[in-house]
Write a protein that holds these residues in place. Sequence first.
Motif, PDB file in Angstrom:
ATOM      1  N   PRO A 649       0.804  -1.236   0.000  1.00  0.00           N
ATOM      2  CA  PRO A 649       0.000   0.000   0.000  1.00  0.00           C
ATOM      3  C   PRO A 649       0.832   1.278   0.000  1.00  0.00           C
ATOM      4  CG  PRO A 649      -0.940  -1.602   1.512  1.00  0.00           C
ATOM      5  CD  PRO A 649       0.364  -2.174   1.054  1.00  0.00           C
ATOM      6  N   ARG A 650       1.983   1.284   0.649  1.00  0.00           N
ATOM      7  CA  ARG A 650       2.807   2.485   0.729  1.00  0.00           C
ATOM      8  C   ARG A 650       3.917   2.510  -0.314  1.00  0.00           C
ATOM      9  NH1 ARG A 650      -0.303   5.914   3.608  1.00  0.00           N
ATOM     10  NH2 ARG A 650      -1.202   4.856   5.404  1.00  0.00           N
ATOM     11  N   GLN A 651       3.731   1.812  -1.414  1.00  0.00           N
ATOM     12  CA  GLN A 651       4.762   1.770  -2.452  1.00  0.00           C
ATOM     13  C   GLN A 651       5.012   3.174  -3.008  1.00  0.00           C
ATOM     14  OE1 GLN A 651       3.884  -0.842  -5.718  1.00  0.00           O
ATOM     15  NE2 GLN A 651       5.441   0.040  -7.048  1.00  0.00           N
ATOM     16  N   PRO A 652       6.249   3.681  -2.903  1.00  0.00           N
ATOM     17  CA  PRO A 652       6.535   5.025  -3.434  1.00  0.00           C
ATOM     18  C   PRO A 652       6.744   4.998  -4.940  1.00  0.00           C
ATOM     19  CG  PRO A 652       8.497   4.106  -2.427  1.00  0.00           C
ATOM     20  CD  PRO A 652       7.401   3.090  -2.223  1.00  0.00           C
ATOM     21  N   ASP A 653       6.900   6.188  -5.518  1.00  0.00           N
ATOM     22  CA  ASP A 653       7.193   6.287  -6.938  1.00  0.00           C
ATOM     23  C   ASP A 653       8.614   5.811  -7.213  1.00  0.00           C
ATOM     24  OD1 ASP A 653       4.707   7.287  -7.413  1.00  0.00           O
ATOM     25  OD2 ASP A 653       5.335   9.393  -7.340  1.00  0.00           O
ATOM     26  N   ARG A 654       8.937   5.749  -8.490  1.00  0.00           N
ATOM     27  CA  ARG A 654      10.309   5.394  -8.851  1.00  0.00           C
ATOM     28  C   ARG A 654      11.275   6.412  -8.266  1.00  0.00           C
ATOM     29  NH1 ARG A 654       9.620   4.192 -15.210  1.00  0.00           N
ATOM     30  NH2 ARG A 654      10.730   6.161 -15.233  1.00  0.00           N
ATOM     31  N   MET A 655      12.474   5.955  -7.909  1.00  0.00           N
ATOM     32  CA  MET A 655      13.448   6.795  -7.223  1.00  0.00           C
ATOM     33  C   MET A 655      14.795   6.751  -7.919  1.00  0.00           C
ATOM     34  SD  MET A 655      12.463   5.786  -3.280  1.00  0.00           S
ATOM     35  CE  MET A 655      12.075   4.079  -3.695  1.00  0.00           C
ATOM     36  N   SER A 656      15.556   7.825  -7.731  1.00  0.00           N
ATOM     37  CA  SER A 656      16.930   7.874  -8.218  1.00  0.00           C
ATOM     38  C   SER A 656      17.826   7.116  -7.244  1.00  0.00           C
ATOM     39  CB  SER A 656      17.392   9.320  -8.362  1.00  0.00           C
ATOM     40  OG  SER A 656      17.401   9.958  -7.098  1.00  0.00           O
ATOM     41  N   THR A 657      19.114   7.045  -7.568  1.00  0.00           N
ATOM     42  CA  THR A 657      20.048   6.303  -6.714  1.00  0.00           C
ATOM     43  C   THR A 657      20.133   6.920  -5.324  1.00  0.00           C
ATOM     44  OG1 THR A 657      21.322   5.708  -8.679  1.00  0.00           O
ATOM     45  CG2 THR A 657      22.397   5.422  -6.550  1.00  0.00           C
ATOM     46  N   ILE A 658      20.203   8.244  -5.258  1.00  0.00           N
ATOM     47  CA  ILE A 658      20.280   8.918  -3.958  1.00  0.00           C
ATOM     48  C   ILE A 658      18.976   8.729  -3.188  1.00  0.00           C
ATOM     49  CG2 ILE A 658      20.542  11.159  -2.837  1.00  0.00           C
ATOM     50  CD1 ILE A 658      22.308  12.021  -5.136  1.00  0.00           C
ATOM     51  N   GLU A 659      17.866   8.834  -3.890  1.00  0.00           N
ATOM     52  CA  GLU A 659      16.572   8.704  -3.230  1.00  0.00           C
ATOM     53  C   GLU A 659      16.333   7.298  -2.701  1.00  0.00           C
ATOM     54  OE1 GLU A 659      14.152  12.098  -5.839  1.00  0.00           O
ATOM     55  OE2 GLU A 659      14.058   9.968  -6.381  1.00  0.00           O
ATOM     56  N   ILE A 660      16.766   6.273  -3.446  1.00  0.00           N
ATOM     57  CA  ILE A 660      16.549   4.902  -2.977  1.00  0.00           C
ATOM     58  C   ILE A 660      17.418   4.603  -1.770  1.00  0.00           C
ATOM     59  CG2 ILE A 660      18.279   3.839  -4.469  1.00  0.00           C
ATOM     60  CD1 ILE A 660      14.822   2.401  -3.567  1.00  0.00           C
ATOM     61  N   ASP A 661      18.623   5.191  -1.707  1.00  0.00           N
ATOM     62  CA  ASP A 661      19.477   5.002  -0.529  1.00  0.00           C
ATOM     63  C   ASP A 661      18.847   5.651   0.705  1.00  0.00           C
ATOM     64  OD1 ASP A 661      21.300   3.587  -2.009  1.00  0.00           O
ATOM     65  OD2 ASP A 661      22.603   5.304  -2.405  1.00  0.00           O
ATOM     66  N   ASP A 662      18.327   6.872   0.537  1.00  0.00           N
ATOM     67  CA  ASP A 662      17.671   7.545   1.667  1.00  0.00           C
ATOM     68  C   ASP A 662      16.421   6.787   2.106  1.00  0.00           C
ATOM     69  OD1 ASP A 662      19.609   9.464   1.526  1.00  0.00           O
ATOM     70  OD2 ASP A 662      18.396  10.885   0.382  1.00  0.00           O
ATOM     71  N   HIS A 663      15.667   6.273   1.136  1.00  0.00           N
ATOM     72  CA  HIS A 663      14.439   5.531   1.464  1.00  0.00           C
ATOM     73  C   HIS A 663      14.763   4.272   2.260  1.00  0.00           C
ATOM     74  CE1 HIS A 663      10.506   3.593   0.917  1.00  0.00           C
ATOM     75  NE2 HIS A 663      11.179   2.518   0.530  1.00  0.00           N
ATOM     76  N   LEU A 664      15.744   3.517   1.825  1.00  0.00           N
ATOM     77  CA  LEU A 664      16.094   2.282   2.528  1.00  0.00           C
ATOM     78  C   LEU A 664      16.621   2.576   3.930  1.00  0.00           C
ATOM     79  CD1 LEU A 664      17.829   0.345  -0.384  1.00  0.00           C
ATOM     80  CD2 LEU A 664      15.604  -0.146   0.626  1.00  0.00           C
ATOM     81  N   ASP A 665      17.341   3.681   4.072  1.00  0.00           N
ATOM     82  CA  ASP A 665      17.900   4.031   5.374  1.00  0.00           C
ATOM     83  C   ASP A 665      16.804   4.469   6.348  1.00  0.00           C
ATOM     84  OD1 ASP A 665      19.563   4.674   7.454  1.00  0.00           O
ATOM     85  OD2 ASP A 665      20.256   6.562   6.587  1.00  0.00           O
ATOM     86  N   LEU A 666      15.871   5.320   5.882  1.00  0.00           N
ATOM     87  CA  LEU A 666      14.856   5.871   6.771  1.00  0.00           C
ATOM     88  C   LEU A 666      13.689   4.925   6.993  1.00  0.00           C
ATOM     89  CD1 LEU A 666      14.760   9.536   5.405  1.00  0.00           C
ATOM     90  CD2 LEU A 666      15.924   8.706   7.450  1.00  0.00           C
ATOM     91  N   ARG A 667      13.244   4.240   5.945  1.00  0.00           N
ATOM     92  CA  ARG A 667      12.042   3.412   6.049  1.00  0.00           C
ATOM     93  C   ARG A 667      12.353   1.992   6.531  1.00  0.00           C
ATOM     94  NH1 ARG A 667       7.108   3.485   3.373  1.00  0.00           N
ATOM     95  NH2 ARG A 667       7.364   5.763   3.353  1.00  0.00           N
ATOM     96  N   HIS A 668      13.461   1.423   6.044  1.00  0.00           N
ATOM     97  CA  HIS A 668      13.735   0.013   6.325  1.00  0.00           C
ATOM     98  C   HIS A 668      15.012  -0.197   7.139  1.00  0.00           C
ATOM     99  CE1 HIS A 668      10.536  -0.798   3.472  1.00  0.00           C
ATOM    100  NE2 HIS A 668      11.167  -0.086   2.561  1.00  0.00           N
ATOM    101  N   LEU A 669      15.710   0.894   7.495  1.00  0.00           N
ATOM    102  CA  LEU A 669      16.939   0.808   8.288  1.00  0.00           C
ATOM    103  C   LEU A 669      17.968  -0.097   7.629  1.00  0.00           C
ATOM    104  CD1 LEU A 669      15.345   0.531  11.872  1.00  0.00           C
ATOM    105  CD2 LEU A 669      16.062   2.578  10.636  1.00  0.00           C
TER     106      LEU A 669
END
Length: 713
Positions: A649-669
């Motif tokens: 349900p919370r699937q975000p939009d496509r992300m750049s390399t920097i954005e995917i790194d920030d997403h994994l760090d903040l959302r999934h640790l």
Amino acid sequence: MSSADSSQSSSPPLVPDAHGTRIKITASNGLSRRVHSNSQSYLTAARKRAGTLALLPNLPLDVLFEIFSHLLPFDVLTLARTAKDLRRLLMHRTARPIWKATFKNIIHFPECADDLSEPQYVNLAFSPHCHNCLANGVDKVDWFLRVRFCVECAKKCLLCDTDPGFPKEIAECLPDSSMKWPDLRGKVYRKQDVVNLLQKLNAQPTEVARQELIERTKAKSYEIACFAEECQEWEDDYKDHLRYEAHMQLIKLKDDRKKAIIERLTALGWGEEIKKLPTYHKASVYKAEPFYLFDEHPLVCQHRALTDRMWRNIEEEMVEYMEDMRDYRLEQEAKSLAKKRKGAVLTIYEAYKESHPALQYSDVLPSPADICNAPRVKHLLQNLSIAAENFDEHLPDLGSIIDEWQTGAKSTLRKISGNDRLDLDLATSVYACKTRDAIHYSHLESCLDYPDRKRTYESLWYPQVAHHRCNGVERFGLDEADEEMSREIDPSTKIGGNLSSIRRRPWSAENLTFDKKALRVMQNIIESCGLDPKQTTPAKLDILDARLVCLKCSYGRECDGERRLQVRAWRKMVIPGNHRLAPPLKRSGRMLFQLAHCMVTHWGDSTIKYEKIIDADVGIARLEEKKQVEKHPTKAHPMWECKHCYQKPRQPDRMSTIEIDDHLDLRHLVTPGVKDHDYFRALDAAPEEPPAIYMVPRATKVQSSLPPAPTGS
């Protein structure tokens, strides 16, 4: 018969005398009797009217003082104007305790000034009439001038210091107005005060006496100004207090009416339903009449007390409203239950995918909306006799559902092409999306201005076309925002964050079209590479990684080792890229993004031929492309999907390399993320292509006679 006879023969009327005896009216006593009778009835009615409060002035003074002390000051002033006896009583100096007692009935009412009597003070503060013409409706009081003037009288009774002939020497002796009067500029004074002061000054025998009068007048004006500021501050607070009291009174009337209606409805058996009514705004409540919140219902939110007659008039409509709101509540409860049951199904679906490693993320799999919309699953969701906890036992084989969905999707794509036997894996099976709205996600959209964005052309091959964003996502309107953005989300349609304006939908190819122009272009490209269009796939062309020259751009001249030509990869001929053009292709000093060459520049001309450069020049072209990328770096494009959020349900939009790194760090640790384990390339994103470059390719027909390859472009 004459009229005289007629009058004599007719029986005369009888009227009572002073003792109540009925006597006959004759020509001699009729007029006097009539006048006496009318005057007596008039006097009797007058005595009745006058007798209501006629004895009030005769009451003991201590009783009167106690009664009047509980009134408001303006009420006492109005009472003094009703009768001479009351006026004589209330305007006497002995009545000052009454006035002072009434002052305490008003919050923070200032004490009366020494140069004003209490009736004058009350008249100035509360009596809304003009002090010159006695016109009503003058709400504003000028505390500095101690007057109330209407607009017309203000022009007659006030003076400005800017008027010709105004005595400047007394301007500082008198208080000036604090109000803005129409057509009066500068400091404004009361004309009578100016005239009186001038007369007093002229009557002084010496200059010393004039100066003493001026000083006394200034001191008095200062006292008036201090008192006026205190009264002005009180007036502002008092008006706010009156507005607040009026507002609270209206609220009390509305609350009392609401409570009365609730009591009437509870007596009719709607008590439990009233407790379940919605208490906050939702767009679905206002989709159709008569859906209102109970507090905002036109018959409830009125500032009038509810009477029995009013209730009889509105009872039928209020009962109908309660029936509609009951149906609405049951509908919402059914939706809430359906969301919970869908969540249970999707939990089983996620567990199934994890237990079957053969199902890769790159495969064309049904989305949560497709799973919940499958006929067998939909029938299970609607069967309320089966609890959500028991779905494992009754849920049919998900593998067969996935196979049926994949078969249907491929059949739909073939139907669009008009060929039921079309091989979707071929490079000539090209599709395009007909829409260009905000949902249509392209890696070029965020990089191009509007004029260049319209010129983009994106061709789609399988399986990318099956994952295209427009197939499974739609935008919802404001009337559905409360349902999609509520805390109790629909797990089958929710996608993105809390403020997302899109949702999932069952897979549909209604926005896709089979691109016949791109098909013919691909046939020419494949043939120029020496391959068979009926057997070549996009993956095979990617492995070959050839470089091509457009012979139309070279005016039909083939590669000869002398001319500088533009060289592109095969996808660059059909789909747009994301790199800036080299300096020779600037227009008006502005960098342009490279667009699909043949489909945009040449409008998909199927007669254009292409030439494949020799393998030895391909390596040189790759080095030049690398230099071009380093020389003209582009913005990081969103190409990555989070594997932990995919189809959630919370699937975000496509992300750049920097954005995917920030997403994994903040959302999934997760730091750092591992490719193909924590994130993967978006399935609807086309492979990233190198930019077009200029070089001097050698001849392709007689390779043995060619000179060595040049070192530069």
